[in-house]
Design a protein around this motif. Structure first.
Motif, PDB file in Angstrom:
ATOM      1  N   PHE A 182       8.559 -12.776  -5.093  1.00 41.92           N
ATOM      2  CA  PHE A 182       8.212 -13.635  -3.969  1.00 41.92           C
ATOM      3  C   PHE A 182       7.611 -12.829  -2.827  1.00 41.92           C
ATOM      4  CE2 PHE A 182       9.609 -15.515   0.114  1.00 41.92           C
ATOM      5  CZ  PHE A 182       8.793 -16.637   0.087  1.00 41.92           C
ATOM      6  N   PHE A 183       8.217 -11.684  -2.497  1.00 43.07           N
ATOM      7  CA  PHE A 183       7.686 -10.865  -1.415  1.00 43.07           C
ATOM      8  C   PHE A 183       6.297 -10.331  -1.749  1.00 43.07           C
ATOM      9  CE2 PHE A 183      12.186 -10.020   0.158  1.00 43.07           C
ATOM     10  CZ  PHE A 183      12.035 -10.886   1.219  1.00 43.07           C
ATOM     11  N   VAL A 184       6.062  -9.982  -2.992  1.00 46.46           N
ATOM     12  CA  VAL A 184       4.725  -9.532  -3.399  1.00 46.46           C
ATOM     13  C   VAL A 184       3.743 -10.705  -3.338  1.00 46.46           C
ATOM     14  CG1 VAL A 184       3.367  -8.642  -5.329  1.00 46.46           C
ATOM     15  CG2 VAL A 184       5.577  -7.619  -4.786  1.00 46.46           C
ATOM     16  N   ALA A 185       4.182 -11.896  -3.748  1.00 46.00           N
ATOM     17  CA  ALA A 185       3.308 -13.077  -3.716  1.00 46.00           C
ATOM     18  C   ALA A 185       2.952 -13.491  -2.298  1.00 46.00           C
ATOM     19  CB  ALA A 185       3.974 -14.228  -4.454  1.00 46.00           C
ATOM     20  N   LEU A 186       3.769 -13.128  -1.324  1.00 46.41           N
ATOM     21  CA  LEU A 186       3.470 -13.497   0.063  1.00 46.41           C
ATOM     22  C   LEU A 186       2.163 -12.894   0.556  1.00 46.41           C
ATOM     23  CD1 LEU A 186       6.951 -13.443   1.793  1.00 46.41           C
ATOM     24  CD2 LEU A 186       5.508 -15.412   1.318  1.00 46.41           C
ATOM     25  N   VAL A 187       1.703 -11.833  -0.082  1.00 49.23           N
ATOM     26  CA  VAL A 187       0.408 -11.257   0.294  1.00 49.23           C
ATOM     27  C   VAL A 187      -0.700 -12.285   0.064  1.00 49.23           C
ATOM     28  CG1 VAL A 187      -1.270  -9.456  -0.273  1.00 49.23           C
ATOM     29  CG2 VAL A 187       1.152  -8.903  -0.121  1.00 49.23           C
ATOM     30  N   LEU A 188      -0.556 -13.128  -0.953  1.00 51.83           N
ATOM     31  CA  LEU A 188      -1.554 -14.173  -1.216  1.00 51.83           C
ATOM     32  C   LEU A 188      -1.173 -15.507  -0.579  1.00 51.83           C
ATOM     33  CD1 LEU A 188      -2.229 -13.436  -4.973  1.00 51.83           C
ATOM     34  CD2 LEU A 188      -3.609 -12.755  -3.014  1.00 51.83           C
ATOM     35  N   LEU A 189       0.113 -15.784  -0.486  1.00 50.46           N
ATOM     36  CA  LEU A 189       0.548 -17.074   0.053  1.00 50.46           C
ATOM     37  C   LEU A 189       0.392 -17.166   1.570  1.00 50.46           C
ATOM     38  CD1 LEU A 189       3.786 -17.632  -2.042  1.00 50.46           C
ATOM     39  CD2 LEU A 189       1.576 -18.749  -2.327  1.00 50.46           C
ATOM     40  N   ASP A 190       0.656 -16.100   2.291  1.00 49.91           N
ATOM     41  CA  ASP A 190       0.551 -16.139   3.752  1.00 49.91           C
ATOM     42  C   ASP A 190      -0.853 -16.487   4.241  1.00 49.91           C
ATOM     43  OD1 ASP A 190       3.188 -15.738   4.256  1.00 49.91           O
ATOM     44  OD2 ASP A 190       3.018 -13.622   4.777  1.00 49.91           O
ATOM     45  N   PRO A 191      -1.906 -15.851   3.743  1.00 53.07           N
ATOM     46  CA  PRO A 191      -3.229 -16.209   4.268  1.00 53.07           C
ATOM     47  C   PRO A 191      -3.715 -17.588   3.815  1.00 53.07           C
ATOM     48  CG  PRO A 191      -3.409 -14.327   2.784  1.00 53.07           C
ATOM     49  CD  PRO A 191      -1.976 -14.695   2.873  1.00 53.07           C
ATOM     50  N   VAL A 236       0.837  -1.200   0.000  1.00 55.07           N
ATOM     51  CA  VAL A 236       0.000   0.000   0.000  1.00 55.07           C
ATOM     52  C   VAL A 236       0.873   1.251   0.000  1.00 55.07           C
ATOM     53  CG1 VAL A 236      -1.590   1.337   1.442  1.00 55.07           C
ATOM     54  CG2 VAL A 236      -2.023  -1.076   1.025  1.00 55.07           C
ATOM     55  N   ARG A 237       1.941   1.206   0.787  1.00 56.42           N
ATOM     56  CA  ARG A 237       2.827   2.372   0.872  1.00 56.42           C
ATOM     57  C   ARG A 237       3.673   2.566  -0.384  1.00 56.42           C
ATOM     58  NH1 ARG A 237       5.282   1.683   6.924  1.00 56.42           N
ATOM     59  NH2 ARG A 237       3.439   2.390   8.055  1.00 56.42           N
ATOM     60  N   GLY A 238       4.202   1.469  -0.948  1.00 54.19           N
ATOM     61  CA  GLY A 238       5.158   1.618  -2.038  1.00 54.19           C
ATOM     62  C   GLY A 238       4.704   1.101  -3.381  1.00 54.19           C
ATOM     63  N   GLY A 239       3.505   0.559  -3.476  1.00 59.86           N
ATOM     64  CA  GLY A 239       3.031   0.018  -4.747  1.00 59.86           C
ATOM     65  C   GLY A 239       3.727  -1.293  -5.081  1.00 59.86           C
ATOM     66  N   LEU A 240       3.608  -1.730  -6.332  1.00 65.61           N
ATOM     67  CA  LEU A 240       4.205  -3.000  -6.740  1.00 65.61           C
ATOM     68  C   LEU A 240       5.730  -2.989  -6.672  1.00 65.61           C
ATOM     69  CD1 LEU A 240       1.975  -4.108  -9.724  1.00 65.61           C
ATOM     70  CD2 LEU A 240       2.121  -5.117  -7.460  1.00 65.61           C
ATOM     71  N   HIS A 241       6.315  -1.823  -6.661  1.00 67.88           N
ATOM     72  CA  HIS A 241       7.772  -1.729  -6.617  1.00 67.88           C
ATOM     73  C   HIS A 241       8.279  -1.427  -5.204  1.00 67.88           C
ATOM     74  CE1 HIS A 241       7.839  -2.031 -10.912  1.00 67.88           C
ATOM     75  NE2 HIS A 241       6.946  -1.067 -10.996  1.00 67.88           N
ATOM     76  N   ALA A 242       7.508  -1.821  -4.197  1.00 67.31           N
ATOM     77  CA  ALA A 242       7.893  -1.569  -2.808  1.00 67.31           C
ATOM     78  C   ALA A 242       9.181  -2.289  -2.433  1.00 67.31           C
ATOM     79  CB  ALA A 242       6.769  -1.988  -1.876  1.00 67.31           C
ATOM     80  N   TYR A 243       9.461  -3.403  -3.084  1.00 63.51           N
ATOM     81  CA  TYR A 243      10.643  -4.197  -2.762  1.00 63.51           C
ATOM     82  C   TYR A 243      11.748  -4.036  -3.812  1.00 63.51           C
ATOM     83  CZ  TYR A 243       7.408  -6.327   0.497  1.00 63.51           C
ATOM     84  OH  TYR A 243       6.500  -6.541   1.496  1.00 63.51           O
ATOM     85  N   ALA A 244      11.773  -2.922  -4.521  1.00 65.75           N
ATOM     86  CA  ALA A 244      12.752  -2.708  -5.591  1.00 65.75           C
ATOM     87  C   ALA A 244      14.187  -2.715  -5.069  1.00 65.75           C
ATOM     88  CB  ALA A 244      12.465  -1.393  -6.309  1.00 65.75           C
ATOM     89  N   SER A 245      14.378  -2.360  -3.824  1.00 61.75           N
ATOM     90  CA  SER A 245      15.743  -2.306  -3.279  1.00 61.75           C
ATOM     91  C   SER A 245      16.172  -3.633  -2.648  1.00 61.75           C
ATOM     92  CB  SER A 245      15.829  -1.197  -2.230  1.00 61.75           C
ATOM     93  OG  SER A 245      14.973  -1.492  -1.145  1.00 61.75           O
ATOM     94  N   PHE A 246      15.364  -4.673  -2.739  1.00 56.57           N
ATOM     95  CA  PHE A 246      15.658  -5.946  -2.093  1.00 56.57           C
ATOM     96  C   PHE A 246      16.492  -6.894  -2.934  1.00 56.57           C
ATOM     97  CE2 PHE A 246      12.773  -4.577   1.009  1.00 56.57           C
ATOM     98  CZ  PHE A 246      12.924  -5.380   2.110  1.00 56.57           C
ATOM     99  N   GLY A 247      16.831  -6.539  -4.143  1.00 54.42           N
ATOM    100  CA  GLY A 247      17.684  -7.415  -4.935  1.00 54.42           C
ATOM    101  C   GLY A 247      17.026  -7.890  -6.205  1.00 54.42           C
TER     102      GLY A 247
END
Length: 85
Positions: A57-66, A39-50
């Motif tokens: 994977f980090f974006v998919a965790l929004v669906l995989l965790d629940p 919500v804060r950073g959009g789809l590119h919230a993890y752009a600095s993660f590598g």
């Protein structure tokens, strides 16, 4: 007819239910954290993660965790059906 270790009607033992509840709460918290990041950073919230696969994977965790508690619930039934085959 296969007899479950803790009885067919009881399901999992109490300690396993508590462990499952703890995991469910942890995954719920993880879902909230990843959703807040998106919500804060959009789809590119993890752009600095590598690399891109890690970001996806980090974006998919929004669906995989629940979805994890559903897997935990169905796991016992799947295992008992596997033993019967």
């Amino acid at each position: 007819m296969a007899v479950l270790r803790w009885g067919a009607r009881r399901g999992r033992p109490p300690w396993a239910r508590w462990v499952g509840a703890g995991y469910a709460l942890g995954f719920l918290e993880g879902t909230g954290a990843h959703l807040l990041d998106l919500v804060r950073g959009g789809l590119h919230a993890y752009a600095s993660f590598g690399p891109v696969p890690l970001q996806a994977f980090f974006v998919a965790l929004v669906l995989l965790d629940p979805s994890w508690p559903n897997w935990w619930r169905s796991r016992g039934r799947w295992a008992s059906n596997w033993r019967r085959a």
